[in-house]
Design an enzyme around this catalytic site. Structure first.
Site, PDB file in Angstrom:
ATOM      1  N   TYR A  84      48.044  45.662  52.967  1.00 36.86           N
ATOM      2  CA  TYR A  84      47.585  45.106  54.407  1.00 36.86           C
ATOM      3  C   TYR A  84      47.541  46.446  55.292  1.00 36.86           C
ATOM      4  O   TYR A  84      47.814  46.022  56.456  1.00 36.86           O
ATOM      5  CB  TYR A  84      48.430  43.931  54.773  1.00 36.86           C
ATOM      6  CG  TYR A  84      48.835  42.912  54.039  1.00 36.86           C
ATOM      7  CD1 TYR A  84      47.661  42.193  53.118  1.00 36.86           C
ATOM      8  CD2 TYR A  84      50.117  42.660  53.881  1.00 36.86           C
ATOM      9  CE1 TYR A  84      48.055  41.372  52.165  1.00 36.86           C
ATOM     10  CE2 TYR A  84      50.537  41.372  52.803  1.00 36.86           C
ATOM     11  CZ  TYR A  84      49.389  40.948  52.094  1.00 36.86           C
ATOM     12  OH  TYR A  84      49.801  40.113  51.030  1.00 36.86           O
ATOM     13  N   HIS A  85      47.185  47.580  54.851  1.00 39.55           N
ATOM     14  CA  HIS A  85      47.278  48.591  55.728  1.00 39.55           C
ATOM     15  C   HIS A  85      46.120  49.485  55.629  1.00 39.55           C
ATOM     16  O   HIS A  85      45.937  50.806  55.912  1.00 39.55           O
ATOM     17  CB  HIS A  85      48.577  49.760  55.168  1.00 39.55           C
ATOM     18  CG  HIS A  85      49.847  49.076  55.236  1.00 39.55           C
ATOM     19  ND1 HIS A  85      50.751  49.478  54.415  1.00 39.55           N
ATOM     20  CD2 HIS A  85      50.473  48.114  56.037  1.00 39.55           C
ATOM     21  CE1 HIS A  85      52.009  48.830  54.753  1.00 39.55           C
ATOM     22  NE2 HIS A  85      51.658  47.996  55.859  1.00 39.55           N
ATOM     23  N   PRO A  86      44.851  48.780  55.976  1.00 41.75           N
ATOM     24  CA  PRO A  86      43.481  49.522  56.062  1.00 41.75           C
ATOM     25  C   PRO A  86      43.446  50.279  57.392  1.00 41.75           C
ATOM     26  O   PRO A  86      43.890  49.666  58.521  1.00 41.75           O
ATOM     27  CB  PRO A  86      42.606  48.379  56.159  1.00 41.75           C
ATOM     28  CG  PRO A  86      43.177  47.475  56.628  1.00 41.75           C
ATOM     29  CD  PRO A  86      44.468  47.212  56.127  1.00 41.75           C
TER      30      PRO A  86
END
Length: 538
Positions: A472-474
């Site tokens: 979850y780190h775009p």
């Protein structure tokens, strides 16, 4: 129905997430500024947001997220991955695991070297401190007067302690502060919590700001496009309560919709790669080839064990009395299991391919996790999440159509660079080494993923291809950099190239991934940008 008493504001902020809520709070500190904050999602009323342990159930709440999926990934057995993104006040800070991590100084010095001048470590550290309300008070590295509460966990599982104890047995250090001068090793994470509850940007920043008369908040409002006339951003067009409404910005439009939605909104507004815009029937206002490009994300794989010991968090009839007792402990004391963020411990480590700084991160879960928590996992167990911190693969965000309510095309291109595969393989081997430490012997556990049959690089890689997911780190899709770089979208002031009155302020402006969770850096970016805006509009 939400009543709009005015349609003209000094600043319009698109997105009330980690960056947008921060901007709104800081800009409205100046009572001369009128600010409109627009959020596509609803209010953060779900108790599962505020009770930290509720994290285990948030991925099932389809009303709190955008419910995105990626394109099939060629290096991951053509799987489409679920990409949770917050669609609620606080954005993804209302859904995340609350781990407070900044990255390392080298990450920001690298940004500076890549053309994002003024975003080096010495310049950004004061803004990390400004945002922070540190439980242990102010120090050289920490702040105590900010809106974002950062605290130690009130409850940790015995398995998490076992994981931290394993450090010294395998030649790693025990770390007490992952945001201190040396973070290589294992330890407990500090979390964005206050009084045993989640401190999202909606809670920390927005709650006090909503008492100010110069802030207007719109929820369940979908921005269709930014209005751009003669190279100037003049306002936004949005859908509210089934109606199309136009709002005017006297000073600036601030786009804080995140690494997926910010480039999508820019392209819908006529700002992006001209050929792609033309294909979608969109009139080109500014040809910016970098919009939607440079997508980066942390890919995650779990080394999973099962055991018979009942210390782990799990769904089991035998644990019902424990959960009942902890319900009362939480309700009356804000203590116990329900204050846990589940990902209590973790750390940073170097694979054989690392240079001077750790290139992998661990999140330890004293639980069995299936499909981001969307599938119920029975039984007892624990696992180490491993992610490669500095992937070399680059993906993209594209339009699927010119309709604002159609999700964008998300194509991360995971593992397309061979070096990313090597780092992940070695990361799995190192995680296995931790779980084989003597401190875990008492649990008599057995590995179920990758499983004892996967020993060669090829077998481990096959497991990664079949099972890895996003953590979850775009970032990166509206890259900040030197304006002479054709792929730069915003300059060092976060102003969009060739357009006046428009900035992008969120994780999409990061030129490259930081070595860790991205929430605290996103808040820092908004803190610094708020100061830049205040200086410009004195």
């Amino acid at each position: 129905m939400q009543k709009l008493s005015q349609t003209q504001f000094d600043f319009i902020i698109i997105g009330a997430g980690s960056a947008g809520a921060t901007l709104a709070a800081r800009l409205t500190e100046n009572n001369q500024f009128s600010v409109c904050l627009i959020e596509a999602g609803g209010k953060d009323t779900s108790p599962f947001i505020h009770i930290p342990f509720g994290l285990a159930f948030l991925s099932r709440m389809t009303n709190l997220g955008w419910e995105y999926d990626t394109e099939p990934q060629s290096q991951l057995n053509d799987r489409s991955l679920f990409w949770p993104r917050g669609k609620v006040l606080g954005g993804s800070s209302s859904l995340n695991a609350m781990c407070y991590i900044r990255g390392v100084p080298e990450d920001y010095d690298r940004w500076n070297d890549m053309g994002a001048k003024g975003w080096d470590w010495q310049t950004v550290l004061p803004y990390f401190k400004k945002s922070e309300k540190q439980q242990h008070g102010e120090s050289e590295m920490h702040g105590a007067d900010g809106y974002l509460s950062v605290s130690d966990l009130r409850h940790t599982n015995p398995l998490s302690s076992t994981f931290v104890d394993a450090a010294e047995q395998i030649g790693l250090s025990k770390v007490t502060d992952f945001n201190g001068p040396d973070r290589e090793g294992l330890g407990f994470y500090q979390v964005t919590q206050e009084n045993g509850q989640r401190c999202s940007t909606a809670k920390g920043y927005l709650t006090p700001a909503l008492t100010r008369s110069n802030l207007t908040l719109l929820t369940k409002a979908l921005v269709e496009k930014i209005q751009i006339i003669d190279g100037v951003a003049t306002g936004v067009k949005l859908q509210l309560d089934g109606q199309s409404i136009e709002l005017t910005a006297n000073k600036e439009v601030l786009l804080s919709a995140g690494a997926i939605n910010s480039p999508q909104i820019l392209m819908l507004s006529g700002v992006g790669p001209k050929e792609h815009l033309a294909e979608n029937g969109i009139k080109v206002k500014v040809d910016l080839p970098g919009v939607g490009q440079n997508l980066q994300d942390h890919l995650d794989i779990i080394v999973q064990h099962h055991c018979k010991n009942r210390d782990s968090y799990s769904i089991s009839l035998a644990l019902i009395p424990r959960y009942i007792k902890n319900t009362f402990n939480y309700l009356f004391n804000r203590q116990g299991i329900f204050t846990s963020n589940v990902a209590e411990a973790g750390g940073f480590d170097k694979t054989q391919y690392a240079a001077d700084i750790p290139d992998i991160q661990y999140h330890f879960l004293p639980a069995i996790l299936l499909d981001h928590g969307r599938t119920t996992a029975f039984g007892y167990g624990f696992g180490v999440h491993v992610c490669g911190l500095y992937p070399k693969s680059r993906g993209e965000i594209r339009l699927r159509s010119n309709k604002p309510n159609t999700p964008a095309v998300i194509d991360p291109h995971y593992l397309e660079h061979l070096d990313d595969q090597k780092v992940m393989i070695d990361g799995v081997r190192r995680a296995r080494k931790i779980l084989a430490a003597a401190s875990f012997d008492k649990y008599e556990s057995w590995e179920v993923g990758p499983g004892p049959d996967a020993q060669t690089d090829e077998e481990i890689l096959a497991f990664i291809r079949k099972n890895s997911e996003t953590i979850y780190h775009p970032i990166g899709t509206c890259k900040m950099g030197d304006i002479s770089d054709v792929m730069t979208v915003v300059d060092s002031q976060l102003k969009v190239k060739d357009i006046k009155g428009l900035r992008v302020v969120d994780a999409s402006v990061m030129p490259s991934l930081v070595g860790g969770n991205t929430n605290a850096p996103t808040i820092m970016i908004a803190e610094r940008c708020a100061d830049l805006i205040k200086q410009e509009h004195k």
